[in-house]
Enzyme design. Structure first.
Site, PDB file in Angstrom:
ATOM      1  N   LYS A 100      50.960  77.853 121.616  1.00  0.00           N
ATOM      2  CA  LYS A 100      52.054  76.888 121.816  1.00  0.00           C
ATOM      3  C   LYS A 100      52.265  76.612 123.300  1.00  0.00           C
ATOM      4  CE  LYS A 100      54.159  79.338 117.960  1.00  0.00           C
ATOM      5  NZ  LYS A 100      54.004  80.793 118.118  1.00  0.00           N
ATOM      6  N   TYR A 142      54.730  84.331 124.933  1.00  0.00           N
ATOM      7  CA  TYR A 142      54.887  85.713 124.472  1.00  0.00           C
ATOM      8  C   TYR A 142      54.321  86.698 125.495  1.00  0.00           C
ATOM      9  CZ  TYR A 142      55.777  83.433 119.954  1.00  0.00           C
ATOM     10  OH  TYR A 142      56.270  82.634 118.943  1.00  0.00           O
ATOM     11  N   ASP A 190      49.100  83.930 114.951  1.00  0.00           N
ATOM     12  CA  ASP A 190      50.037  83.003 115.593  1.00  0.00           C
ATOM     13  C   ASP A 190      50.409  83.547 116.978  1.00  0.00           C
ATOM     14  OD1 ASP A 190      51.919  80.616 115.247  1.00  0.00           O
ATOM     15  OD2 ASP A 190      53.269  82.207 115.928  1.00  0.00           O
ATOM     16  N   HIS A 248      56.096  74.206 121.629  1.00  0.00           N
ATOM     17  CA  HIS A 248      56.877  75.391 121.239  1.00  0.00           C
ATOM     18  C   HIS A 248      58.326  75.014 120.881  1.00  0.00           C
ATOM     19  CE1 HIS A 248      56.898  80.007 121.885  1.00  0.00           C
ATOM     20  NE2 HIS A 248      57.780  79.679 120.972  1.00  0.00           N
TER      21      HIS A 248
HETATM   22  N1  LIG Z   1      57.917  78.830 117.132  1.00  0.00           N
HETATM   23  C1  LIG Z   1      58.890  79.623 117.490  1.00  0.00           C
HETATM   24  O1  LIG Z   1      59.831  79.219 118.213  1.00  0.00           O
HETATM   25  C2  LIG Z   1      58.901  81.025 116.979  1.00  0.00           C
HETATM   26  C3  LIG Z   1      60.087  81.792 117.043  1.00  0.00           C
HETATM   27  C4  LIG Z   1      60.083  83.071 116.525  1.00  0.00           C
HETATM   28  C5  LIG Z   1      58.907  83.585 115.949  1.00  0.00           C
HETATM   29  N2  LIG Z   1      57.758  82.836 115.925  1.00  0.00           N
HETATM   30  C6  LIG Z   1      56.496  83.363 115.329  1.00  0.00           C
HETATM   31  O2  LIG Z   1      56.768  83.898 114.037  1.00  0.00           O
HETATM   32  C7  LIG Z   1      56.413  85.283 114.007  1.00  0.00           C
HETATM   33  C8  LIG Z   1      57.307  86.063 113.075  1.00  0.00           C
HETATM   34  O3  LIG Z   1      58.664  85.999 113.449  1.00  0.00           O
HETATM   35  P1  LIG Z   1      59.454  87.226 114.097  1.00  0.00           P
HETATM   36  O4  LIG Z   1      58.519  88.050 114.890  1.00  0.00           O
HETATM   37  O5  LIG Z   1      60.647  86.639 114.754  1.00  0.00           O
HETATM   38  O6  LIG Z   1      60.017  88.052 112.880  1.00  0.00           O
HETATM   39  P2  LIG Z   1      59.596  88.627 111.438  1.00  0.00           P
HETATM   40  O7  LIG Z   1      58.144  88.535 111.222  1.00  0.00           O
HETATM   41  O8  LIG Z   1      60.535  88.017 110.462  1.00  0.00           O
HETATM   42  O9  LIG Z   1      60.039  90.152 111.591  1.00  0.00           O
HETATM   43  C9  LIG Z   1      59.464  91.009 112.522  1.00  0.00           C
HETATM   44  C10 LIG Z   1      60.217  92.350 112.498  1.00  0.00           C
HETATM   45  O10 LIG Z   1      60.101  92.951 111.217  1.00  0.00           O
HETATM   46  C11 LIG Z   1      59.488  94.234 111.318  1.00  0.00           C
HETATM   47  N3  LIG Z   1      58.628  94.323 110.125  1.00  0.00           N
HETATM   48  C12 LIG Z   1      57.525  93.586 109.868  1.00  0.00           C
HETATM   49  N4  LIG Z   1      57.037  93.875 108.640  1.00  0.00           N
HETATM   50  C13 LIG Z   1      57.851  94.791 108.102  1.00  0.00           C
HETATM   51  C14 LIG Z   1      57.866  95.469 106.857  1.00  0.00           C
HETATM   52  N5  LIG Z   1      56.925  95.230 105.926  1.00  0.00           N
HETATM   53  N6  LIG Z   1      58.858  96.383 106.634  1.00  0.00           N
HETATM   54  C15 LIG Z   1      59.790  96.626 107.595  1.00  0.00           C
HETATM   55  N7  LIG Z   1      59.841  96.011 108.783  1.00  0.00           N
HETATM   56  C16 LIG Z   1      58.876  95.091 109.045  1.00  0.00           C
HETATM   57  C17 LIG Z   1      58.737  94.211 112.621  1.00  0.00           C
HETATM   58  O11 LIG Z   1      58.606  95.486 113.192  1.00  0.00           O
HETATM   59  P3  LIG Z   1      57.156  96.224 113.357  1.00  0.00           P
HETATM   60  O12 LIG Z   1      56.323  95.384 114.252  1.00  0.00           O
HETATM   61  O13 LIG Z   1      57.520  97.537 113.970  1.00  0.00           O
HETATM   62  O14 LIG Z   1      56.593  96.367 111.960  1.00  0.00           O
HETATM   63  C18 LIG Z   1      59.691  93.344 113.488  1.00  0.00           C
HETATM   64  O15 LIG Z   1      60.784  94.126 113.949  1.00  0.00           O
HETATM   65  C19 LIG Z   1      56.533  85.692 115.481  1.00  0.00           C
HETATM   66  O16 LIG Z   1      55.929  86.926 115.758  1.00  0.00           O
HETATM   67  C20 LIG Z   1      55.893  84.499 116.159  1.00  0.00           C
HETATM   68  O17 LIG Z   1      54.489  84.553 116.042  1.00  0.00           O
HETATM   69  C21 LIG Z   1      57.758  81.559 116.415  1.00  0.00           C
END
Ligand SMILES: NC(=O)c1ccc[n+]([C@@H]2O[C@H](COP(=O)([O-])OP(=O)(O)OC[C@H]3O[C@@H](n4cnc5c(N)ncnc54)[C@H](OP(=O)(O)O)[C@@H]3O)[C@@H](O)[C@H]2O)c1
Length: 310
Positions: free
Chosen positions: A77, A52, A47, A108
């Site tokens: 996006k 980004y 994704d 997005h």
């Molecule tokens: N469409 C939109 O508006 C939108 C908005 C937000 C996000 N997104 C997409 O959704 C994806 C995921 O959301 P997100 O990045 O906000 O958050 P997330 O996946 O809920 O959490 C990411 C965080 O958790 C940590 N982490 C991941 N796996 C872990 C584990 N097994 N144990 C402990 N910590 C862990 C990561 O650090 P490390 O990397 O150090 O492991 C990072 O700090 C984004 O990367 C993006 O692609 C889209």
């Protein structure tokens, strides 16, 4: 190597239910993370987003993995300052990712911002508010999405951060091709049960962003999640990802750490009592949206997000 189930989009294309998120994955680390996810952990879904700022490195990671392009589901996006130039932004994304098509292109946010403002991504007005084009009709963005789909530049089109109201008022009445996906903030503290149910009834696949609670994954410390994880002998991340997979949605955990990338590709199979327990957490008082940009006066229409900014 582990594998994950897929869901079917309205046009028959398959989408893997776990994909690697790349927001806040820094240059210098994201290339390795993407390559590891594809080559070593078994991911087949990445994704991405133009906003980004790391799509070139993501593309390098895809290439470095050696996994054939046709085996990978790649999403990107269109950012708010490009709603009037969808194909132009898409072409930059394609070049950066090193591919000639995307599997999925999303709007997005359903908000257009001034393309000629004082910042390429976050233009601001002298008042300190975001420079938003309140008169822009979302249908004009969507028409361009239909055009790039018809040209074959993208295999599927969808939206992100769209409420039922936004879709019903501003896209569905005008769409020749309905959005096939809606990517939303979904985790046990913001499950959006009503919206998810409605989207499924519309044959729109739901994707969960921030499934672990975003930066530093706060939901991993939730007492109910850890209790279920301990009972099953799995990690809290596997419970959170298993909850999403079990609810029939796509889950997009982000990590740049190889061990966490691998463990996030595993998911717990939860029984109905654990599913119900997690499904009820928000209603029991834990409701919380974690990604809440200051969109000022835009009417987003989410039942849990009352936009107040007089
Ligand atoms: N469409 C939109 O508006 C939108 C908005 C937000 C996000 N997104 C997409 O959704 C994806 C995921 O959301 P997100 O990045 O906000 O958050 P997330 O996946 O809920 O959490 C990411 C965080 O958790 C940590 N982490 C991941 N796996 C872990 C584990 N097994 N144990 C402990 N910590 C862990 C990561 O650090 P490390 O990397 O150090 O492991 C990072 O700090 C984004 O990367 C993006 O692609 C889209």
């Amino acid at each position: 190597m582990a594998s994950v189930p897929t869901l079917k989009l309205a046009n028959g294309k398959e989408i893997p239910q776990i994909g690697l998120g790349t927001w806040q994955s820094q240059p210098g680390e994201v290339e390795k993370a993407v390559s590891y996810a594809l080559k070593d952990a078994g991911y087949r879904h990445i994704d991405c987003a133009f906003a980004y700022g790391n799509e070139k490195e993501v593309g390098d990671g895809i290439k470095q993995s050696g996994v054939p392009r046709e085996e990978i589901f790649i999403t990107s996006k269109i950012w708010g300052t490009w709603h009037n130039r969808v194909e132009e932004q898409l072409k930059i994304t394609l070049e950066r990712l090193g591919t000639d098509y995307l599997d999925l292109l999303l709007v997005h946010w359903p908000i257009a911002m001034n393309p000629e403002g004082n910042h390429p991504f976050f233009p601001m007005l002298p008042t300190g508010k975001r420079d938003i084009l309140y008169d822009w009709e979302l249908r004009k963005t969507w028409e361009q999405f239909e055009a790039v789909y018809e040209k074959g530049l993208v295999k599927a089109i969808g939206v992100s951060n769209c409420s039922q109201l936004k879709l019903e008022e501003e896209i569905l009445p005008f769409a020749k091709i309905k959005p096939m996906v809606n990517q939303l903030e979904i985790h046990p503290y913001n499950p959006q049960h009503n919206l998810v149910k409605w989207l499924k009834s519309q044959d729109i696949v739901v994707e969960a962003f921030s499934p672990l609670g975003s930066t530093d994954a706060p939901l991993l410390k939730d007492d109910v999640i850890t209790e279920i994880a301990n009972k099953l002998g799995v990690s809290p991340a596997e419970v959170l990802i298993g909850w999403g997979v079990g609810n029939g949605i796509v889950v997009l955990p982000k990590s740049v750490n190889p061990d966490r990338i691998s463990s996030n590709f595993r998911f717990a199979k939860l029984d109905s009592s654990d599913m119900e327990k997690i499904n009820g957490l928000a209603a029991a008082g834990k409701q919380k949206r974690l990604i809440k940009p200051p969109w000022s006066m835009v009417k987003l229409g989410f039942e849990d997000w009352f936009q107040v900014d007089p």
